[in-house]
Design a protein around this motif. Structure first.
Motif, PDB file in Angstrom:
ATOM      1  N   ILE A 187      -3.393  18.856   0.508  1.00  0.00           N
ATOM      2  CA  ILE A 187      -3.596  17.414   0.731  1.00  0.00           C
ATOM      3  C   ILE A 187      -5.042  17.090   1.122  1.00  0.00           C
TER       4      ILE A 187
ATOM      5  N   PHE B 162       1.598   5.373   0.309  1.00  0.00           N
ATOM      6  CA  PHE B 162       1.141   6.567   1.036  1.00  0.00           C
ATOM      7  C   PHE B 162       0.403   6.256   2.338  1.00  0.00           C
TER       8      PHE B 162
ATOM      9  N   LYS C 157       0.861  -1.187   0.000  1.00  0.00           N
ATOM     10  CA  LYS C 157       0.000   0.000   0.000  1.00  0.00           C
ATOM     11  C   LYS C 157       0.890   1.227   0.000  1.00  0.00           C
TER      12      LYS C 157
ATOM     13  N   THR D  17      -0.012   7.302   6.159  1.00  0.00           N
ATOM     14  CA  THR D  17       0.345   8.296   7.168  1.00  0.00           C
ATOM     15  C   THR D  17       0.903   7.572   8.388  1.00  0.00           C
TER      16      THR D  17
ATOM     17  N   GLU E  67     -12.930  14.473  -6.390  1.00  0.00           N
ATOM     18  CA  GLU E  67     -13.681  13.842  -7.492  1.00  0.00           C
ATOM     19  C   GLU E  67     -14.430  12.607  -6.988  1.00  0.00           C
TER      20      GLU E  67
ATOM     21  N   LYS F  25       7.518  15.427   0.637  1.00  0.00           N
ATOM     22  CA  LYS F  25       6.224  15.914   0.151  1.00  0.00           C
ATOM     23  C   LYS F  25       6.170  17.423  -0.116  1.00  0.00           C
TER      24      LYS F  25
ATOM     25  N   THR G 291     -10.476  11.648  -2.760  1.00  0.00           N
ATOM     26  CA  THR G 291     -10.281  12.931  -3.457  1.00  0.00           C
ATOM     27  C   THR G 291     -11.621  13.657  -3.648  1.00  0.00           C
TER      28      THR G 291
ATOM     29  N   ILE H 104      -7.153  15.746  -1.397  1.00  0.00           N
ATOM     30  CA  ILE H 104      -6.669  14.482  -1.985  1.00  0.00           C
ATOM     31  C   ILE H 104      -6.905  13.277  -1.071  1.00  0.00           C
ATOM     32  N   PHE H 105      -6.410  13.352   0.196  1.00  0.00           N
ATOM     33  CA  PHE H 105      -6.531  12.103   0.990  1.00  0.00           C
ATOM     34  C   PHE H 105      -7.905  11.964   1.652  1.00  0.00           C
TER      35      PHE H 105
HETATM   36  C1  LIG Z   1       0.312  12.549   2.250  1.00  0.00           C
HETATM   37  C2  LIG Z   1      -0.612  11.402   2.015  1.00  0.00           C
HETATM   38  C3  LIG Z   1      -1.078  10.654   3.086  1.00  0.00           C
HETATM   39  C4  LIG Z   1      -1.928   9.564   2.864  1.00  0.00           C
HETATM   40  N1  LIG Z   1      -2.324   8.790   3.921  1.00  0.00           N
HETATM   41  C5  LIG Z   1      -3.034   7.659   3.698  1.00  0.00           C
HETATM   42  C6  LIG Z   1      -3.317   6.743   4.756  1.00  0.00           C
HETATM   43  O1  LIG Z   1      -2.935   6.953   5.907  1.00  0.00           O
HETATM   44  N2  LIG Z   1      -4.022   5.626   4.472  1.00  0.00           N
HETATM   45  C7  LIG Z   1      -4.455   5.354   3.215  1.00  0.00           C
HETATM   46  O2  LIG Z   1      -5.097   4.323   3.006  1.00  0.00           O
HETATM   47  N3  LIG Z   1      -4.201   6.196   2.185  1.00  0.00           N
HETATM   48  C8  LIG Z   1      -3.488   7.329   2.400  1.00  0.00           C
HETATM   49  N4  LIG Z   1      -3.190   8.165   1.348  1.00  0.00           N
HETATM   50  C9  LIG Z   1      -3.647   7.797   0.005  1.00  0.00           C
HETATM   51  C10 LIG Z   1      -4.709   8.739  -0.530  1.00  0.00           C
HETATM   52  O3  LIG Z   1      -5.935   8.535   0.114  1.00  0.00           O
HETATM   53  C11 LIG Z   1      -4.787   8.518  -2.051  1.00  0.00           C
HETATM   54  O4  LIG Z   1      -3.577   8.976  -2.608  1.00  0.00           O
HETATM   55  C12 LIG Z   1      -5.962   9.243  -2.662  1.00  0.00           C
HETATM   56  O5  LIG Z   1      -7.174   8.666  -2.233  1.00  0.00           O
HETATM   57  C13 LIG Z   1      -5.938   9.212  -4.194  1.00  0.00           C
HETATM   58  O6  LIG Z   1      -5.704   7.936  -4.691  1.00  0.00           O
HETATM   59  P1  LIG Z   1      -4.541   7.709  -5.762  1.00  0.00           P
HETATM   60  O7  LIG Z   1      -3.308   8.349  -5.226  1.00  0.00           O
HETATM   61  O8  LIG Z   1      -4.498   6.266  -6.071  1.00  0.00           O
HETATM   62  O9  LIG Z   1      -4.983   8.564  -7.015  1.00  0.00           O
HETATM   63  P2  LIG Z   1      -5.736   8.070  -8.340  1.00  0.00           P
HETATM   64  O10 LIG Z   1      -6.862   7.165  -7.952  1.00  0.00           O
HETATM   65  O11 LIG Z   1      -4.734   7.591  -9.323  1.00  0.00           O
HETATM   66  O12 LIG Z   1      -6.372   9.437  -8.822  1.00  0.00           O
HETATM   67  C14 LIG Z   1      -5.748  10.340  -9.719  1.00  0.00           C
HETATM   68  C15 LIG Z   1      -6.771  11.399 -10.109  1.00  0.00           C
HETATM   69  O13 LIG Z   1      -7.870  10.765 -10.792  1.00  0.00           O
HETATM   70  C16 LIG Z   1      -9.080  11.068 -10.140  1.00  0.00           C
HETATM   71  N5  LIG Z   1      -9.969   9.896 -10.190  1.00  0.00           N
HETATM   72  C17 LIG Z   1      -9.697   8.626  -9.809  1.00  0.00           C
HETATM   73  N6  LIG Z   1     -10.779   7.845  -9.959  1.00  0.00           N
HETATM   74  C18 LIG Z   1     -11.760   8.643 -10.451  1.00  0.00           C
HETATM   75  C19 LIG Z   1     -13.123   8.438 -10.803  1.00  0.00           C
HETATM   76  N7  LIG Z   1     -13.709   7.246 -10.664  1.00  0.00           N
HETATM   77  N8  LIG Z   1     -13.833   9.488 -11.284  1.00  0.00           N
HETATM   78  C20 LIG Z   1     -13.256  10.710 -11.412  1.00  0.00           C
HETATM   79  N9  LIG Z   1     -11.972  10.972 -11.092  1.00  0.00           N
HETATM   80  C21 LIG Z   1     -11.241   9.957 -10.605  1.00  0.00           C
HETATM   81  C22 LIG Z   1      -8.689  11.407  -8.706  1.00  0.00           C
HETATM   82  O14 LIG Z   1      -9.672  12.216  -8.081  1.00  0.00           O
HETATM   83  C23 LIG Z   1      -7.380  12.145  -8.918  1.00  0.00           C
HETATM   84  O15 LIG Z   1      -7.630  13.480  -9.259  1.00  0.00           O
HETATM   85  C24 LIG Z   1      -2.344   9.260   1.551  1.00  0.00           C
HETATM   86  C25 LIG Z   1      -1.876  10.042   0.472  1.00  0.00           C
HETATM   87  C26 LIG Z   1      -1.020  11.082   0.690  1.00  0.00           C
HETATM   88  C27 LIG Z   1      -0.515  11.876  -0.497  1.00  0.00           C
END
Ligand SMILES: Cc1cc2nc3c(=O)[nH]c(=O)nc-3n(C[C@H](O)[C@H](O)[C@H](O)COP(=O)(O)OP(=O)(O)OC[C@H]3O[C@@H](n4cnc5c(N)ncnc54)[C@H](O)[C@@H]3O)c2cc1C
Length: 293
Positions: free
Chosen positions: A220, A20, A18, A22, A229, A60, A227, A223-224
């Motif tokens: 952030i 990212f 997995k 925190t 979206e 970051k 997102t 995003i987290f």
């Molecule tokens: C600093 C940081 C801390 C984090 N901490 C945690 C944690 O503790 N635990 C954990 O589980 N996760 C954690 N995350 C993960 C975070 O929740 C994800 O990065 C986030 O949900 C986006 O997923 P992704 O990175 O896979 O982006 P992607 O899914 O690849 O998304 C890329 C873009 O496409 C858009 N998108 C994706 N799917 C769709 C859709 N169906 N319709 C429209 N648009 C879409 C997204 O909105 C985004 O703009 C963390 C991330 C960061 C950067």
């Protein structure tokens, strides 16, 4: 599953990675959602368990004091008593029960970032004199960089607090309200923090004045925890479903309540907008426009 000699489940062997996480590099306990034969299930895994490997600390854009790292699991053995709730396949249900709360928590991160940026902007605007008067006296400045943000922040704060009160009073299933609060408050906070840099001019771009840090930290929140979206998708799916299930009653009830308020409160005007939204959803559904989304 790992079975004992009598064929009973004594534990699980988990593999996966997995990105990212925190506190991924510093945590003592990890809560892992993993696939089991009966569906996604939560497990508690202790730091130092064989096969559990945190990756490198991410460098970051913002929230730089918060640790973020990937976590890899290679044949990690977890005893059956570490299965949260003691039953396989209830992981998503358990996650859904906390989403109303956790999304609201991130809503407040975004909101607080916007508020602290706005406070710095107001202080600067009252001090900074350009062309003979303070920036606070120039409508071209206040009506672009302060007023719209102040209004949106108060609206986001009011909604977030209302949902928080509903959660505190024991109401359940507030995932959609949590999504609305998160989507609205974090986008408002991020936009306000962005305007904060503009409002301080060249100083806004300089680290010492902090607004650029607030902007980097605010981002952030959109995003987290899902997102913006993804929150939009959740809101659209569930509100459309509720509108269909209640044959338009969900929004017409809301509209009726507001229409009885005094005209000057703005309630009747919002009631008419909600009525229109309701009609739009019902027509869109009837014409199957929502199907191609
Ligand atoms: C600093 C940081 C801390 C984090 N901490 C945690 C944690 O503790 N635990 C954990 O589980 N996760 C954690 N995350 C993960 C975070 O929740 C994800 O990065 C986030 O949900 C986006 O997923 P992704 O990175 O896979 O982006 P992607 O899914 O690849 O998304 C890329 C873009 O496409 C858009 N998108 C994706 N799917 C769709 C859709 N169906 N319709 C429209 N648009 C879409 C997204 O909105 C985004 O703009 C963390 C991330 C960061 C950067």
């Amino acid at each position: 599953r790992v079975l004992d000699e009598k064929g009973q489940i004594k534990g699980y062997r988990i593999n996966g990675q997995k990105q990212f996480i925190t506190n991924g590099g510093v945590a003592d306990l990890y809560t892992i959602l993993a696939d089991t034969p009966e569906g996604p299930s939560f497990f508690i895994i202790e730091k130092g368990t064989k096969g559990l490997q945190p990756g490198k600390h991410e460098d970051k854009h913002g929230i730089r004091a918060s640790d973020t790292a990937p976590v890899t699991l290679e044949d990690v053995y977890v005893p059956a008593e570490n299965l949260v709730g003691g039953v396989e396949g209830i992981g998503l249900k358990q996650a859904n029960r906390v989403f109303g709360y956790t999304r609201l928590m991130v809503a407040t991160f975004g909101l607080a970032a916007g508020m602290s940026s706005l406070e710095k902007v107001i202080a600067y605007a009252k001090e900074r004199v350009q062309f003979g008067t303070t920036l606070a006296e120039k409508q071209g400045y206040t009506h672009k960089l302060l007023v719209p943000n102040a209004v949106r922040i108060e609206a986001a704060r009011a909604y977030t607090e209302e949902v928080a009160e509903r959660i505190d009073s024991g109401e359940e299933d507030l995932q959609v309200e949590g999504s609305i609060a998160k989507y609205f408050a974090t986008e408002v906070g991020d936009a306000t923090a962005n305007d904060g840099i503009q409002a301080l001019g060249g100083y806004g771009y300089i680290r010492e004045y902090e607004v650029e840090k607030i902007k980097r930290d605010a981002k952030i929140a959109t995003i987290f925890e899902g997102t913006s979206e993804i929150q939009q998708s959740i809101i659209s799916i569930f509100r459309l479903r509720e509108t269909i299930r209640t044959k338009g009653g969900f929004y017409s009830g809301m509209s009726n309540e507001l229409s009885s308020l005094p005209e000057q409160s703005g309630g009747p005007m919002v009631a008419r907008a909600i009525w229109l939204l309701n009609e739009l959803l019902l027509v869109a559904r009837k014409l199957k426009v929502t199907k191609s989304q």
